[in-house]
Design a protein around this motif. Sequence first.
Motif, PDB file in Angstrom:
ATOM      1  N   ILE A 142      -4.253  16.195  -8.316  1.00  0.00           N
ATOM      2  CA  ILE A 142      -3.829  15.097  -9.181  1.00  0.00           C
ATOM      3  C   ILE A 142      -4.342  13.781  -8.610  1.00  0.00           C
ATOM      4  O   ILE A 142      -4.273  13.545  -7.403  1.00  0.00           O
ATOM      5  N   TYR A 143      -4.861  12.935  -9.491  1.00  0.00           N
ATOM      6  CA  TYR A 143      -5.278  11.584  -9.116  1.00  0.00           C
ATOM      7  C   TYR A 143      -4.272  10.589  -9.693  1.00  0.00           C
ATOM      8  O   TYR A 143      -3.889  10.676 -10.862  1.00  0.00           O
ATOM      9  N   ASP A 144      -3.850   9.631  -8.866  1.00  0.00           N
ATOM     10  CA  ASP A 144      -2.886   8.625  -9.303  1.00  0.00           C
ATOM     11  C   ASP A 144      -3.107   7.362  -8.471  1.00  0.00           C
ATOM     12  O   ASP A 144      -3.376   7.442  -7.269  1.00  0.00           O
ATOM     13  N   ASP A 145      -2.972   6.195  -9.114  1.00  0.00           N
ATOM     14  CA  ASP A 145      -3.262   4.936  -8.433  1.00  0.00           C
ATOM     15  C   ASP A 145      -2.107   4.400  -7.588  1.00  0.00           C
ATOM     16  O   ASP A 145      -2.257   3.372  -6.928  1.00  0.00           O
ATOM     17  N   ASN A 146      -0.976   5.080  -7.604  1.00  0.00           N
ATOM     18  CA  ASN A 146       0.157   4.641  -6.775  1.00  0.00           C
ATOM     19  C   ASN A 146      -0.104   5.030  -5.320  1.00  0.00           C
ATOM     20  O   ASN A 146      -0.083   6.214  -4.978  1.00  0.00           O
ATOM     21  N   PRO A 147      -0.340   4.049  -4.436  1.00  0.00           N
ATOM     22  CA  PRO A 147      -0.667   4.392  -3.044  1.00  0.00           C
ATOM     23  C   PRO A 147       0.456   5.111  -2.318  1.00  0.00           C
ATOM     24  O   PRO A 147       0.218   5.836  -1.354  1.00  0.00           O
ATOM     25  N   ASN A 148       1.684   4.954  -2.789  1.00  0.00           N
ATOM     26  CA  ASN A 148       2.815   5.614  -2.144  1.00  0.00           C
ATOM     27  C   ASN A 148       2.854   7.120  -2.395  1.00  0.00           C
ATOM     28  O   ASN A 148       3.579   7.846  -1.724  1.00  0.00           O
ATOM     29  N   LEU A 149       2.054   7.572  -3.373  1.00  0.00           N
ATOM     30  CA  LEU A 149       2.032   8.999  -3.698  1.00  0.00           C
ATOM     31  C   LEU A 149       0.918   9.751  -2.975  1.00  0.00           C
ATOM     32  O   LEU A 149       0.921  10.980  -2.968  1.00  0.00           O
ATOM     33  N   ARG A 150      -0.014   9.014  -2.413  1.00  0.00           N
ATOM     34  CA  ARG A 150      -1.149   9.671  -1.743  1.00  0.00           C
ATOM     35  C   ARG A 150      -0.651  10.594  -0.628  1.00  0.00           C
ATOM     36  O   ARG A 150       0.189  10.226   0.186  1.00  0.00           O
ATOM     37  N   GLY A 151      -1.170  11.807  -0.621  1.00  0.00           N
ATOM     38  CA  GLY A 151      -0.785  12.793   0.382  1.00  0.00           C
ATOM     39  C   GLY A 151       0.466  13.575   0.043  1.00  0.00           C
ATOM     40  O   GLY A 151       0.807  14.522   0.747  1.00  0.00           O
ATOM     41  N   LYS A 152       1.155  13.185  -1.036  1.00  0.00           N
ATOM     42  CA  LYS A 152       2.347  13.923  -1.460  1.00  0.00           C
ATOM     43  C   LYS A 152       1.956  14.992  -2.480  1.00  0.00           C
ATOM     44  O   LYS A 152       0.777  15.180  -2.784  1.00  0.00           O
TER      45      LYS A 152
END
Length: 205
Positions: A33-43
């Motif tokens: 999944i690609y998402d622009d929320n940096p807080n979700l990266r790696g989750k």
Amino acid sequence: MSAKDKVFLIGAGDHAKVVLSTLEACGAECVGIYDDNPNLRGKTLWSIPIIGAVSEMPDEPDIMCVIAIGSNQVRRSISERFKNVCWPVFVNPISSVHSSVRLGAGTIIFAGSLIESDASIGRHCIVGSGCFVGHDSVIGDYCQLAPGSLTGDNVSLGSGVLLGLGSIVKPYVKVYDGASVELGEKVIKDRRPEGIGVASPEAGE
């Protein structure tokens, strides 16, 4: 789509959960999944890795992707940004779509919807659970039909139209580009964007 097809998602919000359940029902596998929320990266979402920002997704023809974002405007922007990726169509197997219906690239039909003969649904549309689209109706690109919304036969929805939860559009009525229909509203004559209130948040994520 055949079983074991591997697909990427754009968007890791609440709407992505409904999209993922449809992919699962269709036998497709989401691999990232690609998402622009940096807080979700790696989750992860449902054990699926969120691997980076939308800009990091390769724009290549061997990449299959679904835009799992409710906003009509955002789906339009993303689809215009990526010119080369493959945008598959997904139809939940517990919906009913007549063989004469035309579905545009990137469109998703969720569970329990009924699309009657010779209807046409454009690109990157969301047809929510339990929707009804009457025969010979034309749904434009980037529309969202929230769960339980109904369009009679020979209805015309322009590009970027939003139908709220449980709304009804009378047969032979036209809803123009960018117009919104509120939760539970009945549209009995042609609707233009001017003078219409903001759609209820319950219309979709």
